[in-house]
Design a protein around this motif. Structure first.
Motif, PDB file in Angstrom:
ATOM      1  N   ALA A   1      42.619  43.849  41.521  1.00 38.44           N
ATOM      2  CA  ALA A   1      41.300  43.586  42.446  1.00 38.44           C
ATOM      3  C   ALA A   1      40.998  45.047  42.861  1.00 38.44           C
ATOM      4  O   ALA A   1      39.954  45.666  43.033  1.00 38.44           O
ATOM      5  CB  ALA A   1      41.671  42.750  43.373  1.00 38.44           C
ATOM      6  N   HIS A   2      42.146  45.756  43.472  1.00 41.04           N
ATOM      7  CA  HIS A   2      41.923  47.234  43.941  1.00 41.04           C
ATOM      8  C   HIS A   2      41.514  48.203  42.930  1.00 41.04           C
ATOM      9  O   HIS A   2      40.449  49.063  43.266  1.00 41.04           O
ATOM     10  CB  HIS A   2      43.195  47.858  44.618  1.00 41.04           C
TER      11      HIS A   2
ATOM     12  N   ALA B   1      42.434  40.683  48.894  1.00 42.29           N
ATOM     13  CA  ALA B   1      42.909  40.081  49.961  1.00 42.29           C
ATOM     14  C   ALA B   1      43.516  38.680  49.679  1.00 42.29           C
ATOM     15  O   ALA B   1      44.599  38.108  50.424  1.00 42.29           O
ATOM     16  CB  ALA B   1      41.821  39.488  51.339  1.00 42.29           C
ATOM     17  N   LYS B   2      42.837  37.879  48.578  1.00 46.41           N
ATOM     18  CA  LYS B   2      43.398  36.752  48.359  1.00 46.41           C
ATOM     19  C   LYS B   2      44.654  37.152  47.575  1.00 46.41           C
ATOM     20  O   LYS B   2      45.774  36.161  47.435  1.00 46.41           O
ATOM     21  CB  LYS B   2      42.502  36.051  47.023  1.00 46.41           C
TER      22      LYS B   2
ATOM     23  N   LYS C   1      46.396  41.644  43.181  1.00 45.19           N
ATOM     24  CA  LYS C   1      46.036  42.608  44.221  1.00 45.19           C
ATOM     25  C   LYS C   1      45.623  44.031  43.697  1.00 45.19           C
ATOM     26  O   LYS C   1      44.770  44.510  44.055  1.00 45.19           O
ATOM     27  CB  LYS C   1      47.250  42.566  45.285  1.00 45.19           C
TER      28      LYS C   1
ATOM     29  N   LYS D   1      37.351  45.304  44.243  1.00 40.20           N
ATOM     30  CA  LYS D   1      37.078  44.013  44.793  1.00 40.20           C
ATOM     31  C   LYS D   1      38.032  43.608  46.024  1.00 40.20           C
ATOM     32  O   LYS D   1      39.023  43.072  45.695  1.00 40.20           O
ATOM     33  CB  LYS D   1      37.242  42.740  43.610  1.00 40.20           C
ATOM     34  N   GLU D   2      37.600  43.975  47.091  1.00 43.68           N
ATOM     35  CA  GLU D   2      38.194  43.713  48.325  1.00 43.68           C
ATOM     36  C   GLU D   2      38.656  42.378  48.653  1.00 43.68           C
ATOM     37  O   GLU D   2      39.688  41.968  49.100  1.00 43.68           O
ATOM     38  CB  GLU D   2      37.818  44.689  49.374  1.00 43.68           C
ATOM     39  N   THR D   3      37.557  41.316  48.384  1.00 40.73           N
ATOM     40  CA  THR D   3      38.083  40.036  48.732  1.00 40.73           C
ATOM     41  C   THR D   3      39.065  39.389  47.894  1.00 40.73           C
ATOM     42  O   THR D   3      39.750  38.784  48.367  1.00 40.73           O
ATOM     43  CB  THR D   3      36.526  39.502  48.606  1.00 40.73           C
ATOM     44  N   LEU D   4      38.871  39.731  46.710  1.00 40.70           N
ATOM     45  CA  LEU D   4      39.975  39.358  45.698  1.00 40.70           C
ATOM     46  C   LEU D   4      41.304  39.948  45.979  1.00 40.70           C
ATOM     47  O   LEU D   4      42.305  39.228  45.806  1.00 40.70           O
ATOM     48  CB  LEU D   4      39.636  39.549  44.055  1.00 40.70           C
TER      49      LEU D   4
END
Length: 56
Positions: free
Chosen positions: A23-24, A33-34, A20, A28-31
């Motif tokens: 990714a931030h 969220a994962k 998280k 990469k917002e999708t990553l």
């Protein structure tokens, strides 16, 4: 709580948090969220195991 389950829960929590944050940092917002989902799964696993321990 079984040692294996405890380790699995903690690894999921830490990995999710790291994914998280990374990714931030790169946008990469999708990553991200994962990563949040993985961290939540680790938290849920930990709560489940603690509940099982409380009942035994």
């Amino acid at each position: 709580m079984g040692t294996g389950e405890k380790i699995k829960a903690e690894v999921e929590r830490v990995t999710g948090r790291a994914v998280k944050k990374a990714a931030h940092a790169i946008g990469k917002e999708t990553l991200a969220a994962k990563g949040v989902a993985l961290e939540a799964r680790g938290n849920a696993r930990r709560v489940k195991e603690r509940g099982k321990d409380a009942l035994s």
